[in-house]
Design a protein around this motif. Structure first.
Motif, mmCIF file in Angstrom:
data_model
loop_
_atom_site.group_PDB
_atom_site.id
_atom_site.type_symbol
_atom_site.label_atom_id
_atom_site.label_comp_id
_atom_site.label_asym_id
_atom_site.label_seq_id
_atom_site.Cartn_x
_atom_site.Cartn_y
_atom_site.Cartn_z
ATOM 1 N N GLU A 1 22.641 -19.444 -6.371
ATOM 2 C CA GLU A 1 21.131 -19.195 -6.210
ATOM 3 C C GLU A 1 20.568 -18.174 -7.088
ATOM 4 N N ARG A 2 19.454 -18.479 -7.514
ATOM 5 C CA ARG A 2 18.742 -17.570 -8.571
ATOM 6 C C ARG A 2 17.883 -16.571 -7.773
ATOM 7 N N THR A 3 17.865 -15.204 -8.352
ATOM 8 C CA THR A 3 17.167 -14.294 -7.567
ATOM 9 C C THR A 3 15.784 -14.416 -8.053
ATOM 10 N N GLY A 4 15.253 -15.151 -9.127
ATOM 11 C CA GLY A 4 13.884 -14.860 -9.696
ATOM 12 C C GLY A 4 13.711 -13.607 -10.204
ATOM 13 N N LYS A 5 14.590 -12.777 -10.737
ATOM 14 C CA LYS A 5 14.675 -11.595 -11.424
ATOM 15 C C LYS A 5 14.826 -12.005 -12.816
ATOM 16 N N LYS A 6 14.229 -11.186 -13.832
ATOM 17 C CA LYS A 6 14.569 -11.351 -15.340
ATOM 18 C C LYS A 6 14.972 -10.200 -15.731
ATOM 19 N N VAL A 7 15.903 -10.303 -16.818
ATOM 20 C CA VAL A 7 16.801 -9.175 -17.151
ATOM 21 C C VAL A 7 16.600 -9.479 -18.968
ATOM 22 N N ALA A 8 16.383 -8.447 -19.342
ATOM 23 C CA ALA A 8 16.643 -8.563 -21.077
ATOM 24 C C ALA A 8 17.902 -7.802 -21.430
ATOM 25 N N VAL A 9 18.677 -8.156 -22.263
ATOM 26 C CA VAL A 9 19.750 -7.610 -22.733
ATOM 27 C C VAL A 9 19.565 -7.270 -24.230
ATOM 28 N N VAL A 10 19.457 -6.219 -24.834
ATOM 29 C CA VAL A 10 19.299 -5.859 -26.224
ATOM 30 C C VAL A 10 20.763 -5.691 -26.846
ATOM 31 N N GLY A 11 20.871 -6.677 -27.876
ATOM 32 C CA GLY A 11 21.951 -6.461 -28.477
ATOM 33 C C GLY A 11 23.258 -7.536 -27.957
ATOM 34 N N SER A 12 23.939 -8.399 -28.709
ATOM 35 C CA SER A 12 24.695 -9.667 -28.615
ATOM 36 C C SER A 12 26.265 -9.178 -28.837
ATOM 37 N N ASP A 13 26.695 -7.754 -29.079
ATOM 38 C CA ASP A 13 27.924 -7.661 -28.929
ATOM 39 C C ASP A 13 28.733 -7.990 -27.700
ATOM 40 N N SER A 14 30.097 -7.658 -27.626
ATOM 41 C CA SER A 14 30.756 -8.277 -26.552
ATOM 42 C C SER A 14 30.344 -7.174 -25.076
ATOM 43 N N ALA A 15 29.758 -6.074 -25.577
ATOM 44 C CA ALA A 15 29.015 -5.531 -24.301
ATOM 45 C C ALA A 15 27.955 -6.149 -23.661
ATOM 46 N N GLY A 16 26.990 -6.505 -24.774
ATOM 47 C CA GLY A 16 25.990 -7.157 -24.122
ATOM 48 C C GLY A 16 26.077 -8.491 -23.583
ATOM 49 N N LEU A 17 26.941 -9.254 -24.334
ATOM 50 C CA LEU A 17 27.363 -10.573 -23.655
ATOM 51 C C LEU A 17 27.946 -10.558 -22.328
ATOM 52 N N ALA A 18 28.785 -9.508 -22.240
ATOM 53 C CA ALA A 18 29.547 -9.265 -21.073
ATOM 54 C C ALA A 18 28.620 -9.100 -20.025
ATOM 55 N N ALA A 19 27.530 -8.119 -20.175
ATOM 56 C CA ALA A 19 26.592 -7.548 -19.196
ATOM 57 C C ALA A 19 25.806 -8.962 -18.842
ATOM 58 N N ALA A 20 25.436 -9.835 -19.850
ATOM 59 C CA ALA A 20 24.425 -10.937 -20.027
ATOM 60 C C ALA A 20 25.169 -11.752 -18.775
ATOM 61 N N GLN A 21 26.600 -12.010 -19.069
ATOM 62 C CA GLN A 21 27.352 -13.227 -18.012
ATOM 63 C C GLN A 21 27.385 -12.677 -16.711
ATOM 64 N N GLN A 22 27.597 -11.336 -16.498
ATOM 65 C CA GLN A 22 27.800 -10.904 -15.080
ATOM 66 C C GLN A 22 26.325 -10.984 -14.241
ATOM 67 N N LEU A 23 25.050 -10.474 -15.179
ATOM 68 C CA LEU A 23 23.899 -10.689 -14.496
ATOM 69 C C LEU A 23 23.558 -12.183 -14.258
ATOM 70 N N ASN A 24 24.049 -13.007 -15.210
ATOM 71 C CA ASN A 24 23.859 -14.558 -15.032
ATOM 72 C C ASN A 24 24.335 -14.931 -13.682
ATOM 73 N N ARG A 25 25.648 -14.511 -13.459
ATOM 74 C CA ARG A 25 26.370 -14.885 -12.507
ATOM 75 C C ARG A 25 25.840 -14.311 -11.075
ATOM 76 N N ALA A 26 25.252 -13.234 -11.351
ATOM 77 C CA ALA A 26 24.586 -12.466 -10.145
ATOM 78 C C ALA A 26 23.152 -13.256 -9.694
ATOM 79 N N GLY A 27 22.849 -14.173 -10.535
ATOM 80 C CA GLY A 27 21.760 -15.036 -10.221
ATOM 81 C C GLY A 27 20.409 -14.628 -11.092
ATOM 82 N N HIS A 28 20.338 -13.313 -12.051
ATOM 83 C CA HIS A 28 19.375 -13.448 -12.661
ATOM 84 C C HIS A 28 19.144 -14.148 -13.996
ATOM 85 N N GLU A 29 17.999 -14.116 -14.243
ATOM 86 C CA GLU A 29 17.396 -14.890 -15.542
ATOM 87 C C GLU A 29 17.883 -13.929 -16.603
#
Ligand code: SF4
Length: 194
Positions: free
Chosen positions: A140-168
């Motif tokens: 399910e999608r939560t309908g919430k949007k999150v911006a991640v600034v920086g696409s190094d491993s920390a940014g990409l890992a955060a983005a992956q986890q947030l996406n799995r939690a349903g955020h855009e």
């Protein structure tokens, strides 16, 4: 645990390097893959310590004795699940991490430590070969949007986890291509340290 007597039977063994005259001609990986049996023997060296200091030595809290045991038993898919439960990118850390887990390994007190980093790399490479690495879209999608600034491993890992939690999630990167240090820094740092 791995094999009860594994650390007595098997010496530490790591990947060897391709000859220098070959590897200076290209940018491909220059380590030579190990036989599966050798990697399993390395997993067998793990003593499943009562207090696994490797675990606390790992900044990610990787469940090291658990995946070592799975590798020793040839349960590669289970090993991959255990590894990915704490690590978003073992394909990077299995190659580039300075492996403080190995510094912390109890076997290292009077023997060579378990080859944790190389075992990690073999797990994820096996998982890629077998097709076990796949996207995990949220139910399910939560309908919430999150911006991640920086696409190094920390940014990409955060983005992956947030996406799995349903955020855009949208990842922003100031450089021309994504990856941050993974793309633009680590090779340079490694070259400088050689
Ligand atoms: S400290 Fe070393 S021997 Fe002990 S559980 Fe961790 S990897 Fe295995």
């Amino acid at each position: 645990m791995g094999k009860t007597t594994g650390f007595l039977e098997f010496d530490r063994k790591v990947e060897s390097y391709a000859p220098v005259e070959e590897r200076i001609k290209n940018y491909r990986e220059f380590t030579l893959p190990m036989e599966e049996k050798d990697v399993k023997d390395q997993g067998a060296r793990c003593m499943d310590c009562g207090i696994p200091f490797c675990h606390s030595g790992c900044p990610l809290g990787n469940l090291i004795p658990d995946f070592n045991d799975a590798v020793y038993r040839g349960k590669w898919e289970k090993a991959s699940e255990i590894l990915h439960s704490t690590n978003n990118f073992p394909e990077f850390t299995g190659r580039l991490c300075p492996a403080p887990c190995e510094e912390a390994c109890v076997l290292g007190i009077n023997e060579d430590p378990v080859t944790i980093e190389n075992i990690e790399k073999n797990i994820v490479e096996t998982a890629f070969k077998k097709g076990w690495i796949a996207a995990k879209p949220p139910l399910e999608r939560t309908g919430k949007k999150v911006a991640v600034v920086g696409s190094d491993s920390a940014g990409l890992a955060a983005a992956q986890q947030l996406n799995r939690a349903g955020h855009e999630v949208t990842v922003f990167e100031r450089d021309e291509k994504p990856g941050g240090l993974l793309r633009y820094g680590i090779q340079i740092l490694k070259w400088k340290s050689m």
